[in-house]
Motif scaffolding. Structure first.
Motif, PDB file in Angstrom:
ATOM      1  N   LYS A  27       3.799   1.640  -5.557  1.00 26.30           N
ATOM      2  CA  LYS A  27       4.590   0.778  -4.663  1.00 26.30           C
ATOM      3  C   LYS A  27       3.731  -0.424  -4.244  1.00 26.30           C
ATOM      4  N   ASN A  28       2.468  -0.152  -3.875  1.00 24.67           N
ATOM      5  CA  ASN A  28       1.585  -1.244  -3.443  1.00 24.67           C
ATOM      6  C   ASN A  28       1.328  -2.250  -4.565  1.00 24.67           C
ATOM      7  N   VAL A  58      -2.115  -5.211 -10.374  1.00 17.68           N
ATOM      8  CA  VAL A  58      -1.391  -6.243  -9.606  1.00 17.68           C
ATOM      9  C   VAL A  58      -1.365  -7.538 -10.413  1.00 17.68           C
ATOM     10  N   GLU A  75       4.481  -4.342  -4.909  1.00 16.67           N
ATOM     11  CA  GLU A  75       4.555  -5.250  -3.752  1.00 16.67           C
ATOM     12  C   GLU A  75       3.440  -6.302  -3.823  1.00 16.67           C
ATOM     13  N   GLY A  76       2.252  -5.859  -4.247  1.00 20.52           N
ATOM     14  CA  GLY A  76       1.106  -6.789  -4.352  1.00 20.52           C
ATOM     15  C   GLY A  76       1.390  -7.915  -5.343  1.00 20.52           C
ATOM     16  N   GLU A  78       9.690  -7.139  -3.560  1.00 21.94           N
ATOM     17  CA  GLU A  78      10.054  -6.159  -2.546  1.00 21.94           C
ATOM     18  C   GLU A  78      10.604  -4.949  -3.290  1.00 21.94           C
ATOM     19  N   GLY A 108       2.621   5.867  -3.483  1.00 20.99           N
ATOM     20  CA  GLY A 108       2.238   4.759  -2.604  1.00 20.99           C
ATOM     21  C   GLY A 108       1.481   3.683  -3.343  1.00 20.99           C
ATOM     22  N   VAL A 109       0.616   4.086  -4.270  1.00 23.03           N
ATOM     23  CA  VAL A 109      -0.211   3.110  -5.005  1.00 23.03           C
ATOM     24  C   VAL A 109       0.674   2.258  -5.913  1.00 23.03           C
ATOM     25  N   TYR A 124      -6.507  -1.058  -9.651  1.00 23.99           N
ATOM     26  CA  TYR A 124      -5.468  -1.589  -8.766  1.00 23.99           C
ATOM     27  C   TYR A 124      -5.339  -3.109  -8.921  1.00 23.99           C
TER      28      TYR A 124
END
Ligand code: ATP
Length: 275
Positions: free
Chosen positions: A116-117, A78, A120-121, A125, A113-114, A74
């Motif tokens: 998306k995170n 990012v 976003e991270g 947006e 969700g991951v 993750y």
């Protein structure tokens, strides 16, 4: 075949423009930017389109932050997306706010969700989360047949009828397995095999070595496509860059198989286009 190439004209033109934009920024000061982020097993790409939905800038990195279609690193993911975002913002002289992304078919509940995170991270947006085959079809514009996305970790099979996706599947066989086969055959490290495989000059030599793996992919395609009586297969995804892979798949499946000039960037570009 000529008709098929004409069908790909739009896709090939957009991809060619994007490849140009990777080397040199095409346009500054667009009125609006549409951005697609494709977080892949082997390759993470960002495509930036202008208000006319033409590519103006782009970036990509080879990475290992996703495995079998799932985000496994993750923080690394990012960091990579953030770096690429900053690089593009510097080139464009403009900050980028909204981005769309895509996930492999059927993984929304486990990984949507991951992804998306991660986006976003990195400071974006979310403008939308699309499914990969629909994104690819934004460029291919296929009405009927199978879009087969042979990526780094997985092969996605999507069946289209009258322009709608009616069936999707994602199987854990992709370019990584091709590299493993080469590493074994040539006594190379996986990293060396991966690089060797990506060079177009290697293809003539390695495609015969990889034939059994390609045939395995063909049998996976058939497992899923059989009930649908499809007449055409369209290949996208980086592994589809292998010279002549379409001929082996066509022979094994008995179904006419086509690919655009450069199948690697079709999905990331389709994401930006769908915004
Ligand atoms: P996934 O969709 O499975 O998450 P991904 O999005 O990273 O993976 P792609 O970017 O479509 O997948 O493709 C990456 C794969 O394509 C890698 O295995 C890479 O080695 C392979 N690949 C990329 N370019 C070439 C090339 N020129 N020749 C052969 N293979 C290539």
């Amino acid at each position: 075949m000529l008709e098929q190439q004409e069908r790909f004209e739009y896709c090939n033109n957009i991809v060619a423009l994007f490849e140009k934009s990777l080397k040199k920024l095409i346009k500054k000061n667009a009125q609006k930017y549409y951005i697609g982020v494709d977080l892949g097993t082997a390759c993470t790409a960002i495509a930036v389109f202008d208000e006319e939905k033409k590519p103006v800038a782009g970036a990509y990195r080879w990475s290992n932050v996703v495995r079998d279609g799932m985000v496994v690193d993750y923080i690394g993911a990012v960091r990579i997306v953030k770096e690429m975002k900053e690089e593009l913002e510097e080139k464009l002289g403009h900050s980028l706010h909204y981005a769309a992304t895509a996930i492999p078919p059927g993984t929304m509940s486990v990984d949507g969700g991951v992804v998306k995170n991660v986006v976003e991270g990195a400071g974006f947006e979310i403008a939308g989360i699309f499914d990969e085959p629909s994104a690819a079809n934004a460029l291919l514009k296929i009405e009927d047949g199978a879009i087969v996305d042979i990526g780094g970790g997985t092969t996605g099979i999507s069946i289209l009828k009258d322009g709608k996706v009616v069936y999707v599947a994602d199987e854990a066989t992709g370019g990584h397995h091709f590299s493993l086969a080469l590493a074994g055959a040539y006594q190379m490290s996986l990293e060396e095999a991966e690089e060797f495989k990506r060079k177009k000059e290697s293809h003539q030599e390695i495609v015969p070595v990889l034939k059994p793996v390609i045939e395995k992919v063909a049998s996976i395609i058939m497992e899923h496509a059989k009930p649908y009586d499809i007449k055409n297969i369209y290949l996208v995804g980086g592994t589809s860059c292998l010279t002549g892979i379409e001929k082996i798949i066509e022979k094994s499946t008995g179904i006419a198989t086509y690919k655009p000039d450069n199948p690697l960037f079709v999905t990331p570009l389709g994401i930006a286009l769908q915004c």
